[in-house]
Design an enzyme around this catalytic site. Structure first.
Site, mmCIF file in Angstrom:
data_model
loop_
_atom_site.group_PDB
_atom_site.id
_atom_site.type_symbol
_atom_site.label_atom_id
_atom_site.label_comp_id
_atom_site.label_asym_id
_atom_site.label_seq_id
_atom_site.Cartn_x
_atom_site.Cartn_y
_atom_site.Cartn_z
ATOM 1 N N GLU A 97 1.367 -21.045 31.720
ATOM 2 C CA GLU A 97 0.403 -21.985 32.301
ATOM 3 C C GLU A 97 -1.009 -21.637 31.835
ATOM 4 O O GLU A 97 -1.317 -20.473 31.571
ATOM 5 C CB GLU A 97 0.539 -21.940 33.837
ATOM 6 C CG GLU A 97 -0.447 -22.757 34.631
ATOM 7 C CD GLU A 97 -0.412 -24.256 34.384
ATOM 8 O OE1 GLU A 97 -0.453 -24.670 33.219
ATOM 9 O OE2 GLU A 97 -0.385 -25.018 35.378
ATOM 10 N N ASP A 98 -1.852 -22.643 31.745
ATOM 11 C CA ASP A 98 -3.231 -22.390 31.323
ATOM 12 C C ASP A 98 -4.057 -21.767 32.451
ATOM 13 O O ASP A 98 -4.766 -20.785 32.246
ATOM 14 C CB ASP A 98 -3.897 -23.682 30.802
ATOM 15 C CG ASP A 98 -3.748 -24.869 31.757
ATOM 16 O OD1 ASP A 98 -3.179 -24.713 32.862
ATOM 17 O OD2 ASP A 98 -4.201 -25.976 31.396
ATOM 18 N N ASP A 101 -5.026 -22.749 39.883
ATOM 19 C CA ASP A 101 -6.182 -23.164 40.673
ATOM 20 C C ASP A 101 -5.758 -23.175 42.145
ATOM 21 O O ASP A 101 -5.702 -22.134 42.793
ATOM 22 C CB ASP A 101 -6.608 -24.535 40.131
ATOM 23 C CG ASP A 101 -7.913 -25.051 40.700
ATOM 24 O OD1 ASP A 101 -8.825 -24.254 40.869
ATOM 25 O OD2 ASP A 101 -8.005 -26.266 40.946
ATOM 26 N N PHE A 150 -15.498 -24.879 36.645
ATOM 27 C CA PHE A 150 -14.592 -25.725 35.880
ATOM 28 C C PHE A 150 -14.717 -25.380 34.401
ATOM 29 O O PHE A 150 -15.798 -25.446 33.827
ATOM 30 C CB PHE A 150 -14.889 -27.206 36.108
ATOM 31 C CG PHE A 150 -13.749 -28.063 35.666
ATOM 32 C CD1 PHE A 150 -12.655 -28.278 36.494
ATOM 33 C CD2 PHE A 150 -13.749 -28.634 34.396
ATOM 34 C CE1 PHE A 150 -11.583 -29.046 36.072
ATOM 35 C CE2 PHE A 150 -12.675 -29.409 33.972
ATOM 36 C CZ PHE A 150 -11.594 -29.613 34.808
ATOM 37 N N ARG A 163 -10.069 -30.010 24.571
ATOM 38 C CA ARG A 163 -8.899 -29.134 24.443
ATOM 39 C C ARG A 163 -8.918 -28.314 23.161
ATOM 40 O O ARG A 163 -8.343 -27.239 23.096
ATOM 41 C CB ARG A 163 -7.604 -29.961 24.437
ATOM 42 C CG ARG A 163 -7.243 -30.587 25.763
ATOM 43 C CD ARG A 163 -5.801 -31.075 25.711
ATOM 44 N NE ARG A 163 -5.507 -32.064 26.729
ATOM 45 C CZ ARG A 163 -5.172 -31.768 27.998
ATOM 46 N NH1 ARG A 163 -5.095 -30.522 28.388
ATOM 47 N NH2 ARG A 163 -4.926 -32.745 28.855
HETATM 48 P P1 IMP Z 1 -3.272 -26.315 40.665
HETATM 49 O O1 IMP Z 1 -2.046 -27.048 41.035
HETATM 50 O O2 IMP Z 1 -4.435 -26.712 41.516
HETATM 51 O O3 IMP Z 1 -3.103 -24.819 40.591
HETATM 52 O O4 IMP Z 1 -3.692 -26.896 39.272
HETATM 53 C C1 IMP Z 1 -3.498 -26.267 38.089
HETATM 54 C C2 IMP Z 1 -3.814 -27.266 36.993
HETATM 55 O O5 IMP Z 1 -5.076 -27.894 37.208
HETATM 56 C C3 IMP Z 1 -3.950 -26.564 35.663
HETATM 57 O O6 IMP Z 1 -2.731 -26.553 34.995
HETATM 58 C C4 IMP Z 1 -4.976 -27.406 34.948
HETATM 59 O O7 IMP Z 1 -4.338 -28.454 34.265
HETATM 60 C C5 IMP Z 1 -5.832 -28.001 36.027
HETATM 61 N N1 IMP Z 1 -7.080 -27.237 36.198
HETATM 62 C C6 IMP Z 1 -7.428 -26.453 37.240
HETATM 63 N N2 IMP Z 1 -8.635 -25.897 37.065
HETATM 64 C C7 IMP Z 1 -9.079 -26.354 35.867
HETATM 65 C C8 IMP Z 1 -10.274 -26.102 35.099
HETATM 66 O O8 IMP Z 1 -11.201 -25.361 35.464
HETATM 67 N N3 IMP Z 1 -10.348 -26.750 33.910
HETATM 68 C C9 IMP Z 1 -9.363 -27.570 33.433
HETATM 69 N N4 IMP Z 1 -8.231 -27.807 34.117
HETATM 70 C C10 IMP Z 1 -8.085 -27.199 35.315
HETATM 71 MG MG MG Z 2 -2.205 -27.898 33.413
#
Ligand code: IMP
Ligand code: MG
Length: 177
Positions: A97-98, A101, A150, A163
């Site tokens: 995963e990238d 959050d 962000f 990207r």
């Molecule tokens: P979560 O379900 O809130 O943990 O969301 C994770 C996903 O939200 C990641 O896979 C990203 O695609 C997106 N995301 C969360 N924070 C960022 C950020 O700072 N920049 C870009 N994408 C983000």
């Molecule tokens: Mg993602």
């Protein structure tokens, strides 16, 4: 107002850390194959580098999940938009995963994949924003813990832009300190 990306982690810093993560994963899983499951689209660049840093025989798979719209916050609704083409039953699985959050995406995906009875199921994320967590997630491999900003680049987008940047950048409004 125009948004300008400001470098937060350089391509060199990222490469060095990804190699360390690959070493650790290779040590932890000497026996392959490891199924590296990247979450589209943000993890594609991390997957490309991490897969080359892992010495254990590995296979590459992709899964599509939607939870975000075009904004910066989660919609809270998660679903699989592109499923795996293979069975993971009895295999070592590493979700790639990238960024973690809120943790909503990974909590959901871990539950979905657990039901398919892999031999092991772990998460490798390049970035982690622990302050933002709504759901606790057990992440085995974290590249960098970062503050609540962000970020874009190295696969991460804002409304599909940025990207392709090699560095990871914070988006600032023009003129802002
Ligand atoms: P979560 O379900 O809130 O943990 O969301 C994770 C996903 O939200 C990641 O896979 C990203 O695609 C997106 N995301 C969360 N924070 C960022 C950020 O700072 N920049 C870009 N994408 C983000
Ligand atoms: Mg993602």
């Amino acid at each position: 107002m125009a948004l300008v990306p400001r470098v937060f982690l350089t391509a060199d810093q990222i490469q060095k850390r990804v190699r360390e993560m690959g070493d650790q994963i290779s040590t932890d899983f000497p026996q392959g194959p490891i199924y590296l499951i990247a979450i589209l689209k943000g993890a594609f660049m991390f997957l490309a580098d991490l897969s080359r840093a892992i010495r254990t025989p590995s296979r590459v798979e992709f899964i599509g999940i939607s939870s975000y719209g075009r904004g910066k916050t989660t919609s809270g609704q998660v679903k699989v938009t592109k499923d795996l083409d293979v069975s993971i039953e009895g295999h070592h699985v590493l979700i790639v995963e990238d960024i973690v959050d809120s943790g909503v995406t990974l909590t959901y995906l871990m539950n979905v994949l657990k039901q398919r009875r892999p031999k092991s199921l772990n998460i490798a994320t390049l970035l982690d924003k622990p302050e933002r967590r709504l759901r606790p997630v057990d992440v085995a491999y974290v590249g960098f813990k970062i503050p609540d900003e962000f970020v874009v680049g190295y696969g991460l987008d804002f409304a599909e832009d940025y990207r392709n940047l090699g560095d990871i950048c914070v988006l600032h409004e023009e003129g802002q300190k």
